[in-house]
Every structure is written in structure tokens, then in C-alpha cells.
Design a protein around this motif. Structure first.
Motif, short mmCIF file in Angstrom:
data_model
loop_
_atom_site.label_atom_id
_atom_site.label_comp_id
_atom_site.label_asym_id
_atom_site.label_seq_id
_atom_site.Cartn_x
_atom_site.Cartn_y
_atom_site.Cartn_z
N GLY A 161 0.97 -1.54 -0.03
CA GLY A 161 0.23 -0.17 0.09
C GLY A 161 0.89 1.06 -0.09
O GLY A 161 2.07 1.31 0.55
N VAL A 162 0.55 2.14 -0.70
CA VAL A 162 1.27 3.36 -1.02
C VAL A 162 0.39 4.99 -0.37
O VAL A 162 -0.40 4.04 -1.31
CB VAL A 162 1.84 4.11 -2.38
N ASP A 163 0.83 5.76 0.15
CA ASP A 163 0.33 6.93 -0.13
C ASP A 163 1.72 8.05 0.39
O ASP A 163 1.61 7.57 1.39
CB ASP A 163 -0.90 6.06 1.00
N ASP A 164 0.42 9.23 0.21
CA ASP A 164 1.55 10.63 1.04
C ASP A 164 0.72 10.76 2.53
O ASP A 164 -0.09 10.74 2.53
CB ASP A 164 1.36 11.10 0.04
N PHE A 165 2.07 11.73 3.00
CA PHE A 165 1.21 11.98 3.92
C PHE A 165 2.46 13.59 3.93
O PHE A 165 3.59 13.63 3.15
CB PHE A 165 1.38 11.23 5.33
N ALA A 166 1.86 14.71 5.11
CA ALA A 166 2.24 15.78 5.00
C ALA A 166 3.15 15.80 5.86
O ALA A 166 3.06 15.74 7.23
CB ALA A 166 1.03 17.38 5.13
N LEU A 167 5.22 16.63 5.82
CA LEU A 167 5.27 16.66 6.37
C LEU A 167 5.64 17.80 6.81
O LEU A 167 5.67 18.62 8.04
CB LEU A 167 7.20 16.45 5.92
N ARG A 168 5.29 19.05 6.07
CA ARG A 168 4.39 19.80 6.16
C ARG A 168 3.69 20.02 5.38
O ARG A 168 3.90 20.90 4.14
CB ARG A 168 5.99 21.31 5.79
N ARG A 169 1.83 20.91 5.75
CA ARG A 169 0.98 20.99 5.14
C ARG A 169 1.39 21.98 3.97
O ARG A 169 1.71 22.95 4.01
CB ARG A 169 0.40 21.21 5.29
N GLY A 170 1.83 21.35 2.56
CA GLY A 170 1.67 22.61 1.45
C GLY A 170 2.82 22.75 0.83
O GLY A 170 2.93 23.18 0.18
N HIS A 171 3.92 22.27 2.18
CA HIS A 171 4.80 22.43 1.03
C HIS A 171 6.01 21.27 0.72
O HIS A 171 6.26 20.99 -0.18
CB HIS A 171 5.63 22.78 2.11
N ARG A 172 6.16 20.29 1.73
CA ARG A 172 6.59 18.63 2.23
C ARG A 172 5.92 18.01 1.91
O ARG A 172 5.31 17.86 2.85
CB ARG A 172 7.79 19.37 3.13
N TYR A 173 5.96 16.38 1.18
CA TYR A 173 5.48 15.30 1.45
C TYR A 173 6.55 14.15 1.71
O TYR A 173 7.21 14.39 1.20
CB TYR A 173 3.79 15.33 0.48
N LYS A 450 -0.87 11.00 11.67
CA LYS A 450 -0.96 12.07 11.80
C LYS A 450 -0.39 13.54 12.99
O LYS A 450 -0.79 13.60 13.65
CB LYS A 450 -2.30 13.23 11.06
N MET A 451 -1.70 12.11 14.50
CA MET A 451 -1.59 11.68 15.33
C MET A 451 0.29 11.81 15.88
O MET A 451 0.17 12.39 16.91
CB MET A 451 -1.94 10.47 16.54
N ILE A 452 1.49 11.34 15.64
CA ILE A 452 1.92 11.05 16.25
C ILE A 452 2.66 12.28 16.05
O ILE A 452 3.08 12.78 16.19
CB ILE A 452 2.74 9.98 15.28
N LYS A 453 2.85 13.14 14.75
CA LYS A 453 3.18 14.50 14.10
C LYS A 453 2.14 15.49 15.68
O LYS A 453 3.39 16.74 16.20
CB LYS A 453 2.65 15.02 13.04
N ARG A 454 1.50 15.47 16.00
CA ARG A 454 0.83 16.54 16.97
C ARG A 454 1.81 15.74 18.09
O ARG A 454 1.50 17.06 18.54
CB ARG A 454 -0.65 16.00 17.00
N GLN A 455 1.90 15.04 18.40
CA GLN A 455 2.77 14.80 19.78
C GLN A 455 3.76 15.41 19.66
O GLN A 455 4.02 14.85 20.77
CB GLN A 455 2.56 12.99 20.07
N MET A 456 4.12 15.06 18.77
CA MET A 456 6.31 15.15 18.97
C MET A 456 6.91 16.70 19.26
O MET A 456 7.85 17.58 18.85
CB MET A 456 6.90 15.38 17.61
N TYR A 457 4.82 18.43 18.48
CA TYR A 457 5.51 19.54 18.90
C TYR A 457 6.36 19.85 18.39
O TYR A 457 7.19 20.25 19.00
CB TYR A 457 4.96 19.60 20.42
N GLY A 458 6.58 20.06 17.24
CA GLY A 458 7.26 20.75 16.48
C GLY A 458 8.62 19.48 15.78
O GLY A 458 10.05 20.12 15.13
N ARG A 459 8.69 18.64 16.88
CA ARG A 459 10.46 17.71 16.43
C ARG A 459 10.12 17.03 15.60
O ARG A 459 10.96 16.06 15.48
CB ARG A 459 11.10 17.33 18.21
N ALA A 460 9.42 17.20 14.85
CA ALA A 460 8.87 15.63 13.57
C ALA A 460 9.96 16.18 12.31
O ALA A 460 8.85 15.95 11.22
CB ALA A 460 7.41 15.76 13.39
N ASN A 461 11.30 16.38 12.84
CA ASN A 461 12.02 15.85 11.21
C ASN A 461 11.73 14.64 11.22
O ASN A 461 11.57 13.63 11.63
CB ASN A 461 13.34 16.76 11.75
N PRO A 462 12.27 14.11 9.57
CA PRO A 462 11.93 12.78 9.12
C PRO A 462 12.83 12.00 9.86
O PRO A 462 11.69 11.02 9.73
CB PRO A 462 12.59 13.57 7.57
#
Length: 473
Positions: A161-173, A450-462
Motif C-alpha cells: 500500500g502506498v500513500d502520501d502524508f504531509a511533513l509540512r502541509r502545502g510544502h513538503r510531503y 497525523k497523531m504522532i506528528k501532533r504529539q511531537m510538538y514541532g520536533r517531527a523531523n523526517p
């Protein structure tokens, strides 16, 4: 049960030690222990040695006992290596299941903290460790995550299964890859491009089926990286694209909506109060109410004399907008009137067409029947939607070509545009309407990301995000 047996059951990682003393120091429980070994294997060359060089004490934080912080004062031996060509002259012994080299925590406590870091992230995880009497800082938890090794795949996936997700919405995926058999993510790509997906597929041969959305980049990447794999377009995305075409068609014929039988909202209104036309409502009291009545009388007296609104405003020292408000007649009744019913919106009618007929309310079904009787375009759209829904629910992908031909001969440019998009991805669309695979598991993992990103408070580097996606339960 003997003390040694009880120790082996409750504290198996301490069973091989000699416990000399257990005491309390402040809020922590301290355990003085020593090893029983007389020889150890050199970690560099593997030669067994029994020559003791020295002894020293290690302090290890361990998992809490009865809600109290636990520290182990462990006396270990340092041995001389008997191999003359070995680079290590001395080495310290390690206790299996308890210590690691340079470790300041027991293996059990380290595994517990890593699980907390993966599940909750930094701040929430640090708050939990304080409650577990094994307090560490949020930065310690963050440092633990990148040091973890990637999970080894048990087998090569056959359905991907393949899909995209936002690293920075509207800029990086980025791109997440899911093993559809286990519903687990197997890799995360730092970009969403055909090149990165093709390179990954070439490095992982054996993929037989690829479930994806209708994005062209993933179709191209799959074709280049796994040309023999069957591409499956997700049914939900096809249904969504069809719904957009239906909405455009309804919008084009929205003038017919005003002719539908209008009904009020489905919520049962409160019983209306019986008006009493013979008795006037009690006037309001107070300084503000009296001033309002005086202004209303003065304005209407001046209007009766033929004054203009501008003149009245200048004479009374009021704004023209205020004067216009007082010109309006008083409300004739104390009971508010029911708002007039409004015709259904384009979005509502689109939902009626896309929903199963058995799930429509009687008034919705009646309005839809009236609309389809008044205009042939919505009637034709409804029939085509029902045909596509039948194919999608019963996996009759062999009927897709006949359905598309019927749409192409109709006078529905919006649906014909949808069919044009299907023809560009015909094989994947037919497979999506034939095979049982879908991207539902992939979409679930995207929500989890998305839930993991919200937990990381801005530290969600790749790099850090990738570890949590792949290793968190």
C-alpha cells in the motif's frame, strides 16, 4: 518458597546476583549486589579469561518497586584479557538481562523507556515516567528514539500500500509504504515522487500488487519500479471523484432546486405559543427602553412634517443609520415568526444522489424524485451513479467498459470528464473494482501519522518521525 525462588520469580534479572543489602535512601530503594562469576569472555576477541584485574561499583537505575525509584549498586569484576594480540587489555563483565556496556539503566528499564518514547513522544512520555518513579527528561526520550535499530521485516511483502502524508502541509510531503498483509508500515520515504518509489520497488523485488490512490506520480513510479505488479486504484478515491462530478452537474442545474417541495428542518420544533392578538404585550421598562420610545416618537414626528433623514439626523444628533433603523415599523407581535423553509442546497442534493436509496428520509426521497422528474440531467446522473455503486459494491469490474461507454454517449460533460480520467488509468481502475484490495489500511496509517506528528510538538523531523512510524505499536 525459598528466598532464591521468590527472587527468581519476582525479579528474574536479579536472580543471578548475590544480594548483600536492601535499604531506603530518601525516596528510593537501594540494592547492594555483586556478581557470582569467576571468569568472563572478552567482548573483542572472544577468549575466556579468569584473571581478575580489579573490582568496581556500577549504579544502575531499575524499574520501580512498589511505586518507588530503584537503584542497584552493583559490584562487578574487571578481567585481564589472556589474548596477547587483542586490542583490549582489560574488560568488564556484563550481567545478561541486566547490564550493557556504558549503560546507566537496566535493560528492562531501558526497554520500558523506549516503549514510552515511541508511544507518547517527549513531553507526554516524560510526564508519565515521573508517575512511574523512573523519571527522565523529554530530551532523554528523544535521544532514545534515533538510536533504535529499524525493525527487520519478517518477509517481503507481496501486496503493498502506498500513500502520501504531509511533513509540512502545502510544502513538503513524504510517502508511507504499508504491508497490506500485516497492516504495518515497512518504510517511509522522505518525498513523494515517482523516482523515489521506483528506486524503492527496484530494491525490493517480489511485489505483486500495489494499492494506491489515483495520483499520477505513484502510477508512474510503480510502472518503472515494478512493471509486472498489478496496480489497484482505490475505490474510495474513485467514488470521491465521481461525487465531485455529480456536484458539478447539480450545480449546473441548481435553478431546478427552487421548484422542489420545501420542508423545514428535520429537528422537531418546539410547540409554538398561542399568540394573544387581543392583549398587547407588556412594554419593557427601564431607562434604555424609555429613551428608545422617545427617539422613535421624535423621528416619526419629524417624518410626518416632511423632513429628510439627513435633516432629522442633524437636528437630533443621531447617525443616519440609526435614524433609518427607527424608521422601520415596530414588530407587530411578541411571538417570533417561523423562518420560511429554504430549498435544498447543492451539497444536500449531491448527498441524496450518492447515498443508498434505503438510507434516504421520505421527504428527501420525494424531493429527489421531483427533481429527477423536472430535469433529465439529474435523473441520468442518478442512474449512472447507481450503476457505478453496483460495480463497486459487488466487485464487477468487468462491467466498467460498458458503464463508461454509456456515460460517454450521455449529455453529461461532467461525468464524461470523470470517465476520461478513468481511461487514463483504466487497468488500475478495473483492478480496483475487481480485486478485494483497497487503501483503507493505508489511510488508517496516515491518520496515525497525523497523531504522532501532533504529539511531537514541532520536533517531527523526517528521521525522528520515521523511527516512530516504523517502530511504535
Amino acid at each position: 518458597m525459598a528466598i532464591s525462588e521468590l527472587l527468581a520469580v519476582l525479579f528474574p534479572h536479579l536472580a543471578c546476583l548475590c544480594i548483600d543489602r536492601v535499604f531506603r535512601a530518601g525516596r528510593s530503594v537501594r540494592i547492594q549486589a555483586r556478581t557470582r562469576t569467576s571468569q568472563a569472555v572478552c567482548p573483542s576477541c572472544g577468549v575466556l579469561s579468569g584473571r581478575v584485574h580489579s573490582r568496581y561499583e556500577r549504579r544502575l537505575s531499575d524499574q520501580a518497586i512498589a511505586g518507588q525509584e530503584t537503584v542497584i549498586h552493583l559490584q562487578v569484576l574487571r578481567f585481564l584479557c589472556r589474548n596477547e594480540v587483542c586490542a583490549k587489555k582489560t574488560f568488564a563483565e556484563q550481567v545478561p538481562g541486566l547490564t550493557v556496556r556504558y549503560g546507566r539503566r537496566s535493560i528492562g528499564l531501558g526497554e520500558c523507556l523506549r516503549a514510552i518514547a515511541l508511544a507518547l513522544g517527549a513531553r507526554a512520555g516524560a510526564r508519565l515516567t515521573h508517575r512511574l518513579a523512573a523519571a527522565v527528561s523529554r530530551m532523554t526520550l528523544i535521544r532514545m528514539i534515533p538510536s533504535l535499530p529499524d525493525a527487520a521485516a519478517d518477509s517481503r511483502p507481496q501486496v503493498l500500500g502506498v500513500d502520501d502524508f504531509a511533513l509540512r502541509r502545502g510544502h513538503r510531503y513524504g510517502t508511507v509504504l504499508i504491508d497490506m498483509a500485516t497492516s504495518r508500515p515497512i518504510d517511509v520515504l522522505a518525498e513523494r515522487s515517482a523516482e523515489s518509489l521506483a528506486a524503492w520497488l527496484q530494491g525490493h523485488p517480489g511485489i505483486e500488487v500495489v494499492c494506491r490512490d489515483r495520483a499520477g506520480r505513484y502510477a508512474e513510479g510503480t510502472t518503472r519500479g515494478a512493471p509486472d505488479a498489478i496496480q489497484v486504484a482505490d475505490r474510495w478515491h474513485m467514488w470521491r471523484n465521481l461525487g465531485e462530478a455529480v456536484e458539478r452537474t447539480v450545480t449546473k442545474h441548481r435553478h431546478h432546486l427552487r421548484e422542489l417541495p420545501q420542508t423545514t428542518t428535520q429537528i422537531d420544533p418546539a410547540p409554538p405559543r398561542d399568540p394573544q392578538p387581543d392583549s398587547d404585550p407588556k412594554p419593557r421598562e427601564g431607562r434604555l427602553a424609555e429613551r428608545t420610545r422617545q427617539r422613535h416618537t421624535a423621528i416619526h414626528d419629524l417624518l410626518a412634517q416632511g423632513r429628510q433623514i439627513r435633516q432629522i439626523a442633524r437636528e437630533l444628533g443621531l447617525g443616519r443609520t440609526t435614524v433609518r433603523r427607527y424608521v422601520r415599523p415596530w414588530r407587530s407581535t411578541a411571538v417570533p415568526l417561523e423562518p420560511p423553509p429554504t430549498p435544498p442546497t447543492v451539497r444536500q442534493v449531491t448527498g441524496w444522489i450518492l447515498r443508498h436509496p434505503d438510507n434516504l428520509q421520505p421527504d428527501e426521497r420525494q424531493q429527489l424524485e421531483t427533481l429527477t422528474a423536472a430535469s433529465p440531467a439529474p435523473a441520468s446522473v442518478r442512474e449512472h451513479v447507481r450503476g457505478f455503486a453496483h460495480m463497486m459494491l459487488h466487485l464487477h469490474g468487468d462491467q466498467l467498459e460498458r458503464w463508461m461507454s454509456a456515460v460517454e454517449f450521455s449529455d453529461l460533460p461532467e461525468l464524461r470528464s470523470f470517465v476520461t480520467g478513468l481511461r487514463r488509468d483504466l487497468d488500475a481502475a478495473r483492478a480496483g473494482l475487481t480485486l478485494p484490495y483497497s487503501s483503507g489500511k493505508v489511510e488508517g496509517q496516515v491518520n496515525r501519522i497525523k497523531m504522532i506528528k501532533r504529539q511531537m510538538y514541532g520536533r517531527a523531523n523526517p528521521d525522528l518521525l520515521r523511527k516512530r512510524i516504523l517502530l511504535a505499536d
